[in-house]
Motif scaffolding. Structure first.
Motif, mmCIF file in Angstrom:
data_model
loop_
_atom_site.group_PDB
_atom_site.id
_atom_site.type_symbol
_atom_site.label_atom_id
_atom_site.label_comp_id
_atom_site.label_asym_id
_atom_site.label_seq_id
_atom_site.Cartn_x
_atom_site.Cartn_y
_atom_site.Cartn_z
ATOM 1 N N GLN A 99 25.284 -6.963 -2.992
ATOM 2 C CA GLN A 99 25.723 -8.252 -2.474
ATOM 3 C C GLN A 99 25.067 -8.648 -1.154
ATOM 4 O O GLN A 99 25.031 -9.833 -0.812
ATOM 5 N N THR A 100 24.542 -7.641 -0.432
ATOM 6 C CA THR A 100 23.953 -7.940 0.881
ATOM 7 C C THR A 100 22.468 -7.589 0.951
ATOM 8 O O THR A 100 21.637 -8.437 1.287
ATOM 9 N N LEU A 101 22.130 -6.356 0.616
ATOM 10 C CA LEU A 101 20.758 -5.894 0.849
ATOM 11 C C LEU A 101 19.751 -6.524 -0.102
ATOM 12 O O LEU A 101 18.698 -7.011 0.327
ATOM 13 N N LEU A 102 20.045 -6.500 -1.397
ATOM 14 C CA LEU A 102 19.084 -7.057 -2.354
ATOM 15 C C LEU A 102 18.878 -8.565 -2.141
ATOM 16 O O LEU A 102 17.721 -9.026 -2.129
ATOM 17 N N PRO A 103 19.941 -9.371 -1.971
ATOM 18 C CA PRO A 103 19.705 -10.790 -1.689
ATOM 19 C C PRO A 103 18.885 -11.008 -0.421
ATOM 20 O O PRO A 103 18.025 -11.904 -0.370
ATOM 21 N N LEU A 104 19.140 -10.178 0.602
ATOM 22 C CA LEU A 104 18.369 -10.294 1.844
ATOM 23 C C LEU A 104 16.884 -10.022 1.586
ATOM 24 O O LEU A 104 16.008 -10.782 2.024
ATOM 25 N N LEU A 105 16.596 -8.950 0.870
ATOM 26 C CA LEU A 105 15.209 -8.566 0.624
ATOM 27 C C LEU A 105 14.487 -9.549 -0.297
ATOM 28 O O LEU A 105 13.270 -9.733 -0.177
ATOM 29 N N ARG A 106 15.217 -10.165 -1.185
ATOM 30 C CA ARG A 106 14.570 -11.114 -2.114
ATOM 31 C C ARG A 106 13.946 -12.297 -1.378
ATOM 32 O O ARG A 106 13.010 -12.912 -1.881
ATOM 33 N N GLU A 107 14.435 -12.584 -0.196
ATOM 34 C CA GLU A 107 13.860 -13.670 0.590
ATOM 35 C C GLU A 107 12.449 -13.350 1.069
ATOM 36 O O GLU A 107 11.724 -14.243 1.511
ATOM 37 N N TYR A 108 12.064 -12.078 0.972
ATOM 38 C CA TYR A 108 10.756 -11.657 1.476
ATOM 39 C C TYR A 108 9.875 -11.118 0.348
ATOM 40 O O TYR A 108 9.013 -10.289 0.563
ATOM 41 N N LYS A 109 10.088 -11.627 -0.858
ATOM 42 C CA LYS A 109 9.380 -11.083 -2.012
ATOM 43 C C LYS A 109 7.869 -11.151 -1.859
ATOM 44 O O LYS A 109 7.156 -10.187 -2.186
ATOM 45 N N ALA A 110 7.338 -12.238 -1.389
ATOM 46 C CA ALA A 110 5.879 -12.373 -1.260
ATOM 47 C C ALA A 110 5.321 -11.315 -0.316
ATOM 48 O O ALA A 110 4.300 -10.676 -0.613
ATOM 49 N N GLN A 111 5.968 -11.108 0.815
ATOM 50 C CA GLN A 111 5.504 -10.100 1.775
ATOM 51 C C GLN A 111 5.671 -8.692 1.210
ATOM 52 O O GLN A 111 4.847 -7.811 1.472
ATOM 53 N N ILE A 112 6.736 -8.481 0.438
ATOM 54 C CA ILE A 112 6.956 -7.163 -0.176
ATOM 55 C C ILE A 112 5.860 -6.862 -1.192
ATOM 56 O O ILE A 112 5.313 -5.748 -1.220
ATOM 57 N N LEU A 113 5.498 -7.828 -2.000
ATOM 58 C CA LEU A 113 4.418 -7.635 -2.966
ATOM 59 C C LEU A 113 3.124 -7.280 -2.249
ATOM 60 O O LEU A 113 2.401 -6.358 -2.674
ATOM 61 N N SER A 168 2.534 -1.368 4.688
ATOM 62 C CA SER A 168 2.140 -2.371 5.674
ATOM 63 C C SER A 168 2.979 -2.249 6.940
ATOM 64 O O SER A 168 4.185 -2.007 6.888
ATOM 65 N N LYS A 169 2.328 -2.409 8.090
ATOM 66 C CA LYS A 169 3.059 -2.435 9.359
ATOM 67 C C LYS A 169 3.830 -3.732 9.514
ATOM 68 O O LYS A 169 4.729 -3.825 10.357
ATOM 69 N N ASP A 170 3.466 -4.719 8.728
ATOM 70 C CA ASP A 170 4.162 -6.003 8.759
ATOM 71 C C ASP A 170 5.422 -5.907 7.902
ATOM 72 O O ASP A 170 5.354 -5.872 6.675
ATOM 73 N N LYS A 171 6.568 -5.845 8.561
ATOM 74 C CA LYS A 171 7.841 -5.724 7.856
ATOM 75 C C LYS A 171 8.780 -6.828 8.339
ATOM 76 O O LYS A 171 9.675 -6.590 9.158
ATOM 77 N N PRO A 172 8.570 -8.030 7.840
ATOM 78 C CA PRO A 172 9.392 -9.143 8.323
ATOM 79 C C PRO A 172 10.866 -8.987 7.991
ATOM 80 O O PRO A 172 11.722 -9.633 8.599
ATOM 81 N N GLY A 200 0.982 -3.616 -2.202
ATOM 82 C CA GLY A 200 -0.326 -3.715 -2.855
ATOM 83 C C GLY A 200 -0.232 -4.214 -4.277
ATOM 84 O O GLY A 200 -1.091 -3.890 -5.116
ATOM 85 N N MET A 201 0.784 -4.994 -4.568
ATOM 86 C CA MET A 201 0.988 -5.536 -5.916
ATOM 87 C C MET A 201 0.633 -7.018 -5.912
ATOM 88 O O MET A 201 0.805 -7.729 -4.918
ATOM 89 N N LYS A 202 0.146 -7.490 -7.040
ATOM 90 C CA LYS A 202 -0.269 -8.884 -7.152
ATOM 91 C C LYS A 202 0.937 -9.798 -7.301
ATOM 92 O O LYS A 202 1.928 -9.461 -7.956
ATOM 93 N N THR A 203 0.821 -10.971 -6.704
ATOM 94 C CA THR A 203 1.855 -11.986 -6.873
ATOM 95 C C THR A 203 1.784 -12.532 -8.291
ATOM 96 O O THR A 203 0.695 -12.891 -8.764
ATOM 97 N N PRO A 204 2.907 -12.593 -9.007
ATOM 98 C CA PRO A 204 2.877 -13.065 -10.381
ATOM 99 C C PRO A 204 2.505 -14.544 -10.452
ATOM 100 O O PRO A 204 2.707 -15.287 -9.533
#
Length: 411
Positions: free
Chosen positions: A389-403, A326-330, A407-411
Motif C-alpha cells: 500500500q505504501t512502498l510499491l505505489p511510491l516506487l512506481r512513480e519512478y519507473k523510468a529511472q528504475i528501468l 546507478s548512483k542516481d536514486k531519485p 539497465g533495462m529498456k523502457t517498454p
C-alpha cells in the motif's frame, strides 16, 4: 500524542529487573554421555514449552563441521550433551516438537541442526539476538554484551576458540559452555517482556522463523546453484559459466576429501580467476591461488576454463536478475521518509524494516510490472500491507529511472 523522541532516544539497551541471579548461578550442570542419560533429557524436553540451546563445534580443517557439544537449558538444569558419543536422532526430533527453541545468533547452530537432523524448516525458533535488535536497532549485538547490558552479568569469552573435542574439558571450558545457556532463558524472558511492552513480539518471532527458513534454504541449496552466491554485477555470461563450473568442481572435491572449500580456492582467488579467466598455468599463477593448490589442481582449473570458453553461448548460464547500480536514486529520499514514518508508527528500528535485496526485488517488480504477490518472502508477513500500500505505489512513480538504473529498456 506525537512521538517527538529521536531514534537514539527510542531504541537502546534496557536493564531487566526482578531476575534471581543467584538461582541462575545455582542451576546444576549435568553431563549427558550415555543413551540412558540422553533419553532422560529427551523426556524432560518433552515436558516443557521453552528450551534454550547452544552448540560448540569444530570446522577448521574439515568440509563438514564436527559437532562437539550441545548445551541445553531446560530451566531445571544445564545439560552438556557429549555429541560425538551419542546418536542424537531422537534428541533432534524432541527439539523440533518443543513449542519454543531459544538461541542467540542461531545461524551456524541451525546450519549444523539442519545438516544432522535433515528436517524441514524449523518454525519454533526465537533468536534473542533478533529480539535485541528489535529493541535497540543493534543488528549484531553479541551474547556477552546483551547479558551484560540487560542482566548486569559479565561473562568471560576466553574459551571461544577452544578445542571442544578434547575430553575431559577443562573447568574453564565447562564453565564457558554452561554459561552460554545459563543466562539465555532469563535473557529471553526479559527481552520477550520488553518486546510485548513495545508491541513487537510477533514481528520478532516472524523474523526469527524467516531467518530459520532462509538458513534451511542455504543448507539445502543445490550444488549447481551455489555459484550464485559469488555473482558480481559486472560478470558476463562467460564469466558466469566459469564461476558455475569452478564452484561446482570445488564443492565436489572439498566434500570428497573432507577439506574446507577455501583450502582449495579461496574466495579472493576465485574472484580473480573469474575476472581474468586464465587459460594457462602461467596466467593462473598470477592470481592469489595458494601454491599448493596450484600444483595439485592447476591443470584441472585451466581445463575447466578452457572447456567453458569453448561452449556455445546458448549453453552458458543466464545472468541473474539485474541489480540497481546507478548512483542516481531519485526514490531514495521518499523511500527513507516512508521507512522513518513506519518506524515511528510501529516502534521498530528503521534498519530492521527493509533489506537491500528486498528493495532490489521491488525495483525489479516495478520494472516488470509484476503483481504484488511477487513480493519477496520477507515482505509477505507483517510488512506486506505496508509494502503493497505504501512502498510499491511510491516506487512506481519512478519507473523510468528504475528501468534505467537496472539497465533495462523502457517498454
Amino acid at each position: 500524542m506525537t512521538d517527538l523522541t529521536t531514534p537514539a532516544e527510542r531504541f537502546g539497551f534496557f536493564r531487566a529487573d526482578g531476575i534471581d541471579l543467584h538461582a541462575l548461578d545455582e542451576l546444576p550442570t549435568v553431563w549427558v554421555r550415555s543413551e540412558e542419560e540422553l533419553y532422560a533429557l529427551i523426556d524432560e524436553i518433552d515436558s516443557i514449552d521453552v528450551v534454550a540451546l547452544d552448540t560448540e563445534f569444530i570446522k577448521r580443517t574439515t568440509y563438514y563441521p564436527i559437532l562437539a557439544l550441545v548445551q541445553v537449558n531446560t530451566g531445571r538444569a544445564i545439560y552438556l550433551v557429549d555429541a560425538p558419543k551419542l546418536d542424537l536422532t531422537e534428541f533432534w526430533q524432541a527439539l523440533i516438537e518443543v513449542p519454543t527453541m531459544v538461541w542467540y545468533a542461531c545461524g551456524e547452530d541451525l546450519g549444523i541442526f539442519y545438516l544432522l537432523a535433515k528436517n524441514a524448516p524449523l518454525t519454533n525458533i526465537f533468536d534473542v539476538q533478533i529480539g535485541v535488535a528489535y529493541l535497540t536497532g543493534k543488528l549484531q549485538a553479541g551474547y556477552s554484551q546483551a547479558v551484560s547490558e540487560i542482566l548486569g552479568i559479565e561473562l568471560d569469552k576466553g574459551e571461544s576458540q577452544s578445542d571442544w573435542l578434547a575430553r575431559p574439558l577443562s573447568p574453564t571450558q565447562e564453565t564457558y559452555a554452561a554459561n552460554d545457556v545459563r543466562y539465555l532463558l532469563a535473557l529471553y524472558q526479559a527481552v520477550k517482556e520488553k518486546l510485548e511492552q513495545n508491541q513487537v513480539l510477533s514481528q520478532t518471532c516472524e523474523d526469527s522463523n524467516l531467518y530459520a527458513k532462509e538458513l534451511h534454504e542455504t543448507a539445502n541449496l543445490s550444488d549447481a546453484l551455489l555459484y550464485l552466491e559469488f555473482y558480481a554485477p559486472e560478470y558476463d555470461r562467460l564469466q558466469m559459466g566459469v564461476l558455475k563450473e569452478l564452484v561446482l568442481w570445488r564443492e565436489t572435491l572439498a566434500r570428497a576429501i573432507n577439506e574446507p572449500r577455501t583450502f582449495i580456492i579461496s574466495r579472493q582467488a576465485l574472484r580473480e580467476i573469474v575476472e581474468t579467466l586464465p587459460d594457462s598455468i602461467k596466467l593462473l599463477a598470477r592470481t592469489t591461488i595458494n601454491r599448493g593448490s596450484l600444483r595439485k589442481y592447476g591443470d584441472e582449473i585451466v581445463r575447466i576454463i578452457r572447456e567453458v570458453k569453448s561452449c556455445p553461448s546458448n549453453e552458458l548460464p543466464p545472468l541473474p536478475p539485474p541489480i540497481y547500480r546507478s548512483k542516481d536514486k531519485p526514490f531514495k529520499k521518499p523511500l527513507d521518509q516512508a521507512i522513518s514514518e513506519y518506524s515511528q508508527s510501529t516502534n521498530i528500528p528503521e534498519n530492521l524494516l527493509l533489506r537491500g535485496r528486498w528493495i532490489n526485488d521491488m525495483l525489479i517488480m516495478i520494472a516488470q510490472d509484476a503483481p504484488d504477490d511477487r513480493l519477496p518472502l520477507g515482505l509477505q508477513g507483517y510488512r506486506k500491507a505496508w509494502a503493497s500500500q505504501t512502498l510499491l505505489p511510491l516506487l512506481r512513480e519512478y519507473k523510468a529511472q528504475i528501468l534505467a538504473g537496472l539497465g533495462m529498456k523502457t517498454p
